[in-house]
Scaffold this active site. Structure first.
Site, mmCIF file in Angstrom:
data_model
loop_
_atom_site.group_PDB
_atom_site.id
_atom_site.type_symbol
_atom_site.label_atom_id
_atom_site.label_comp_id
_atom_site.label_asym_id
_atom_site.label_seq_id
_atom_site.Cartn_x
_atom_site.Cartn_y
_atom_site.Cartn_z
ATOM 1 N N GLU A 118 6.011 5.513 1.506
ATOM 2 C CA GLU A 118 7.389 5.321 2.249
ATOM 3 C C GLU A 118 8.218 4.361 1.537
ATOM 4 O O GLU A 118 9.280 4.563 1.434
ATOM 5 C CB GLU A 118 7.022 5.250 3.769
ATOM 6 C CG GLU A 118 6.479 6.380 4.397
ATOM 7 C CD GLU A 118 5.137 6.097 4.634
ATOM 8 O OE1 GLU A 118 4.246 5.333 3.744
ATOM 9 O OE2 GLU A 118 4.337 6.729 5.428
ATOM 10 N N GLY A 135 -1.045 -7.141 7.772
ATOM 11 C CA GLY A 135 0.223 -6.482 7.793
ATOM 12 C C GLY A 135 0.823 -6.681 9.375
ATOM 13 O O GLY A 135 1.908 -7.085 9.629
ATOM 14 N N ARG A 136 0.020 -6.331 10.092
ATOM 15 C CA ARG A 136 0.534 -6.212 11.638
ATOM 16 C C ARG A 136 0.430 -7.753 12.062
ATOM 17 O O ARG A 136 0.962 -7.741 13.330
ATOM 18 C CB ARG A 136 -0.369 -5.284 12.359
ATOM 19 C CG ARG A 136 -1.744 -5.869 12.443
ATOM 20 C CD ARG A 136 -2.689 -4.366 13.085
ATOM 21 N NE ARG A 136 -4.052 -4.430 12.922
ATOM 22 C CZ ARG A 136 -4.712 -4.174 11.819
ATOM 23 N NH1 ARG A 136 -4.168 -3.668 10.885
ATOM 24 N NH2 ARG A 136 -5.914 -4.408 11.920
ATOM 25 N N LYS A 185 3.316 -5.264 1.464
ATOM 26 C CA LYS A 185 2.357 -6.334 1.074
ATOM 27 C C LYS A 185 1.429 -5.868 -0.187
ATOM 28 O O LYS A 185 1.315 -6.569 -1.101
ATOM 29 C CB LYS A 185 1.166 -6.473 2.090
ATOM 30 C CG LYS A 185 0.074 -7.404 1.819
ATOM 31 C CD LYS A 185 -0.826 -7.389 3.376
ATOM 32 C CE LYS A 185 -2.299 -7.845 2.860
ATOM 33 N NZ LYS A 185 -2.975 -8.073 4.111
ATOM 34 N N GLU A 202 -3.763 -0.476 16.159
ATOM 35 C CA GLU A 202 -4.429 -0.544 14.494
ATOM 36 C C GLU A 202 -5.645 -1.532 14.602
ATOM 37 O O GLU A 202 -6.381 -1.337 13.595
ATOM 38 C CB GLU A 202 -3.247 -0.721 13.575
ATOM 39 C CG GLU A 202 -3.892 -0.629 12.165
ATOM 40 C CD GLU A 202 -2.656 -0.324 11.222
ATOM 41 O OE1 GLU A 202 -1.735 0.332 11.095
ATOM 42 O OE2 GLU A 202 -2.340 -1.727 10.571
ATOM 43 N N LYS A 253 -3.245 9.638 4.605
ATOM 44 C CA LYS A 253 -2.385 9.352 3.381
ATOM 45 C C LYS A 253 -3.007 10.075 2.020
ATOM 46 O O LYS A 253 -2.232 10.562 1.458
ATOM 47 C CB LYS A 253 -2.440 7.887 3.152
ATOM 48 C CG LYS A 253 -1.869 6.746 4.186
ATOM 49 C CD LYS A 253 -1.705 5.354 3.503
ATOM 50 C CE LYS A 253 -1.461 4.423 4.650
ATOM 51 N NZ LYS A 253 -1.578 2.931 4.194
ATOM 52 N N HIS A 303 13.492 5.921 35.475
ATOM 53 C CA HIS A 303 14.461 7.304 35.439
ATOM 54 C C HIS A 303 13.609 8.449 34.734
ATOM 55 O O HIS A 303 14.312 9.260 34.415
ATOM 56 C CB HIS A 303 15.854 7.171 35.246
ATOM 57 C CG HIS A 303 16.363 6.175 36.249
ATOM 58 N ND1 HIS A 303 16.979 6.504 37.535
ATOM 59 C CD2 HIS A 303 16.479 4.647 35.941
ATOM 60 C CE1 HIS A 303 17.312 5.280 38.022
ATOM 61 N NE2 HIS A 303 16.999 4.409 37.403
HETATM 62 O O1 F6P Z 1 -0.567 2.327 7.156
HETATM 63 C C1 F6P Z 1 -1.083 1.267 7.603
HETATM 64 C C2 F6P Z 1 -0.539 -0.003 6.956
HETATM 65 O O2 F6P Z 1 -1.253 -0.106 5.851
HETATM 66 C C3 F6P Z 1 -0.300 -1.212 7.902
HETATM 67 O O3 F6P Z 1 -1.523 -1.578 8.222
HETATM 68 C C4 F6P Z 1 0.662 -2.113 7.014
HETATM 69 O O4 F6P Z 1 1.286 -2.839 8.146
HETATM 70 C C5 F6P Z 1 1.652 -0.751 6.626
HETATM 71 O O5 F6P Z 1 0.600 0.183 6.147
HETATM 72 C C6 F6P Z 1 2.554 -1.197 5.386
HETATM 73 O O6 F6P Z 1 1.826 -1.749 4.436
HETATM 74 P P1 F6P Z 1 2.427 -2.581 3.221
HETATM 75 O O7 F6P Z 1 3.189 -3.816 3.616
HETATM 76 O O8 F6P Z 1 1.536 -2.697 2.079
HETATM 77 O O9 F6P Z 1 3.621 -1.676 2.650
#
Ligand code: F6P
Length: 514
Positions: free
Chosen positions: A201, A253-254, A195, A339, A480, A370
Site C-alpha cells: 500500500e 510498528g504498532r 518500517k 494485532e 498479503k 444515536h
Molecule cells: O500488516 C501489518 C503490518 O506489518 C503492521 O504490523 C505494520 O504496522 C504495518 O503492516 C505497516 O508496516 P510498515 O511500517 O513496514 O510499512
C-alpha cells in the site's frame, strides 16, 4: 512461572466469575465502593467500580498476575531482553521516550545515544520545515505507520500550529487522489513512513506521490522524506540517507508513534509539544514499573479486560471516548490490541486455554449514543464499555457544550449499570452492564501520551498473563501473500487451482476491464 499455579489461579478466578454479584448491589452494600475501586495516578482517575469485581475476585486476579510472573516479564521487557522470541527481538518502544538520562541496553550496547541523536535530527528537521513555506505534509503509511500519527495529530489539533498534515494509507486510489487534489505540489512535503519499506500500500502510494510531484516540480526528491528501518530500500526509491529517519527492529510498528514514525505529529504540533507527549508516556512507564500491582492502573486495566473477556465471556469491548478529537482512538486500539493479542497459540505454541484478546471497537460519544447504544443497553450481547472523558475542553467559550458532554458520559455508565424496570418488556433495561471510566483534566499532549502508554502496558499485561507473544503479527501474512498471487489473475493470468468462488469473482472483475 509454575504453570500449575497459573492454572489454579485461573480456576479460582473462574469460580468467582460464575458467582459474580450484581454491580448495583455492590454499591448498595458498600457506599465507599467508588473509592475502593478507583485509582488516581498520572493525572488520571481510573474508575473500575462499575464492574462486578469484588475484593475477593480482584485479589484472585492479582494473584493470577503474580503467578504469571507479570513483574518479572515487565522487568525483562524494560531491560531489553528478547521477549519477542518468535522474531528474536527486544521490545523497547519505551526507550524512545525514556528521556535524556536513561541508559537502555540491547545485547550489552546502550541504544540511547542513537535514540537521542535521531530525536535531535527530527527536531531540527521539524523546525526547518515549520519555518519554511511548506504548507502541507502528506504522511504515506499504513497500520502502525499511520494509525498512531493520525490518531494523535487529530487528538492534538488544538496544538497544531505547523503545516497541515494529511494521511494517506489505503491502497484504494481514491484515498491519495482525494488528498492530493487539494494540494499545491511546490508547497507539499511527502513523508513515506514504512518500517520495512516494502508494504505494498505504502510503496504504491509513494510512487503515485512521486509521479505527482515529478509532474509539477523540478526536484521531487527534495520534497520527500522517509521513515524506515530499511535505509537501503529508501535509497533505492530515491530518498538519500540524510533524508531518512531510521529506527531499530526493537520498535514494533504498532508501538512506533514515539519515534521517527511520529515525525508528522511533530511537524504539526512542534518539537516542544511532541516532547510533552513523550514525557506523558514516560510518566506512565514510571507508574507501571514502580506502583504495586494493586495500585497499578495498566495492570488493573488488564485484569478488568481479562475478567470481562476470558472470565465473563463478553466477546467484544467498546472504546467510547467522549472526546470528538479521539475519533481515531478505537481504530488505533484495534491494531494495538488485536494485532498484539489476537493469537491462537501461546509463546510455546500451545493452543490458548482461555482464548485470545477480544474484538475491540468503538466511536466517540455522544455520536455512538444515536447509533449502537441501543444494543449496549438492550441487546442480548453484553459489551463492556470503556469511557474516556476530559473535565475541560479546549473551547472555554463553549463550556456549555462540555458540561452536556460530560453529563452524557456519566449518565451512560450509570444507565448501563442500573437499568430500569418497566411493565412493558420493550422498555425494560436489564442493567448490570459493566464499564470503566477514565477521567482527566484535558486532552493535552502529555495526557495523550499517558493514555496511549496505559493502553500499551495493558496489552502487555494481558499478553503476559495469557502467555502470548504480543509483539509478532504472523496473522497478517497469509492475506498479503494471496493478494500478491492473485494480482496477475486479475490481469488475465490463468486461474489455476483457485477455488470456484475466488475464480468467479476474479472473472467478474475482468469482465469490467477494457
Ligand atoms: O500488516 C501489518 C503490518 O506489518 C503492521 O504490523 C505494520 O504496522 C504495518 O503492516 C505497516 O508496516 P510498515 O511500517 O513496514 O510499512
Amino acid at each position: 512461572m509454575f504453570e500449575a499455579q497459573v492454572a489454579a489461579e485461573w480456576a479460582r478466578v473462574f469460580t468467582l466469575g460464575k458467582a459474580r454479584p450484581k454491580i448495583a448491589a455492590l454499591f448498595e452494600a458498600d457506599p465507599a465502593r467508588a473509592k475502593g475501586f478507583s485509582r488516581e495516578a498520572c493525572g488520571l482517575l481510573y474508575d473500575f467500580s462499575k464492574t462486578a469485581l469484588t475484593e475477593q475476585s480482584l485479589t484472585a486476579l492479582l494473584d493470577l498476575a503474580e503467578a504469571a510472573d507479570v513483574e518479572a516479564k515487565r522487568a525483562a521487557m524494560f531491560a531489553g531482553e528478547k521477549i519477542n522470541a518468535s522474531e528474536g527481538r527486544a521490545v523497547l518502544h519505551t526507550a524512545l521516550r525514556a528521556g535524556p538520562a536513561a541508559v537502555v541496553k540491547v545485547d550489552g550496547h546502550d541504544v540511547m545515544p542513537d535514540v537521542r541523536a535521531t530525536l535531535a535530527r527530527m527536531q531540527a528537521f521539524a523546525r526547518k520545515i515549520r519555518a519554511s513555506d511548506i504548507t502541507d505534509v502528506v504522511n504515506i503509511g499504513i497500520g502502525g505507520s499511520d494509525l498512531g500519527p493520525v490518531m494523535a495529530t487529530q487528538a492534538l489539533a488544538p496544538y497544531g500550529d505547523g503545516p497541515r498534515v494529511h494521511f494517506v494509507s489505503n491502497i484504494d486510489g481514491a484515498h491519495i487522489h482525494d488528498v492530493l487534489k487539494e494540494l499545491t505540489p511546490a508547497k507539499t512535503l511527502v513523508v513515506v513512513a514504512s518500517k520495512t519499506f516494502t508494504t505494498i500500500e505504502t510503496m504504491t502510494n509513494a510512487k503515485t506521490a512521486r509521479r505527482w510531484l515529478a509532474a509539477h516540480v523540478a526536484e521531487p526528491a527534495a520534497q520527500f522524506v522517509a521513515i524506515s528501518s530499511a535505509e537501503e530500500k529508501a535509497a533505492a526509491f530515491g530518498i538519500p540517507a540524510e533524508r531518512v529517519f531510521g529506527f531499530e527492529d526493537w520498535v514494533g510498528g504498532r508501538y512506533s508513534v514515539w519515534g521517527p514514525i511520529g515525525l508528522s505529529l511533530m511537524l504539526a504540533i512542534g518539537p516542544e509539544q511532541f516532547e510533552a507527549f513523550l514525557a506523558g508516556a514516560r510518566e506512565m512507564d514510571t507508574h507501571f514499573t514502580t506502583a504495586p500491582l494493586r495500585e497499578n492502573i495498566p495492570v488493573l486495566h488488564a485484569l478488568v479486560g481479562l475478567w470481562h473477556h476470558q472470565v465473563c465471556g463478553h466477546a467484544t469491548r467498546a472504546v467510547l471516548p467522549y472526546e470528538q478529537r479521539l475519533a481515531r482512538l478505537p481504530a488505533y486500539l484495534q491494531q494495538l490490541e488485536m494485532e498484539s493479542n489476537g493469537k491462537r497459540v501461546s509463546q510455546t505454541g500451545q493452543a490458548l486455554a482461555f482464548g485470545s484478546g477480544p474484538v475491540v471497537w468503538g466511536e466517540p460519544g455522544t455520536n455512538g449514543q444515536h447509533a449502537f447504544y441501543q444494543l449496549l443497553h438492550q441487546g442480548t450481547e453484553v459489551v463492556p464499555a470503556e469511557f474516556l472523558v476530559a473535565m475541560q475542553g479546549h473551547e472555554p467559550d463553549l463550556a456549555d457544550h462540555h458540561a452536556l458532554l460530560v453529563a452524557n458520559c456519566l449518565a451512560q455508565s450509570q444507565a448501563l449499570m442500573l437499568g430500569r424496570s418497566h411493565e412493558d418488556p420493550q422498555r425494560v433495561f436489564e442493567g448490570n452492564r459493566p464499564s470503566v471510566t477514565m477521567a482527566y483534566e484535558r486532552l493535552t499532549p502529555k495526557m495523550l501520551g499517558r493514555i496511549i502508554a496505559l493502553y500499551e502496558h495493558r496489552v502487555f499485561v494481558e499478553g503476559a498473563i495469557l502467555g502470548i507473544n504480543s509483539f509478532d503479527q504472523f496473522g497478517v501474512e497469509l492475506g498479503k501473500e494471496m493478494a500478491t498471487a492473485l494480482h496477475p489473475v486479475l490481469d488475465g493470468a490463468a486461474a489455476e487451482g483457485l477455488d470456484s468462488s475466488t475464480a468467479r469473482l476474479a472473472a467478474f472483475y475482468r469482465s469490467f476491464q477494457s
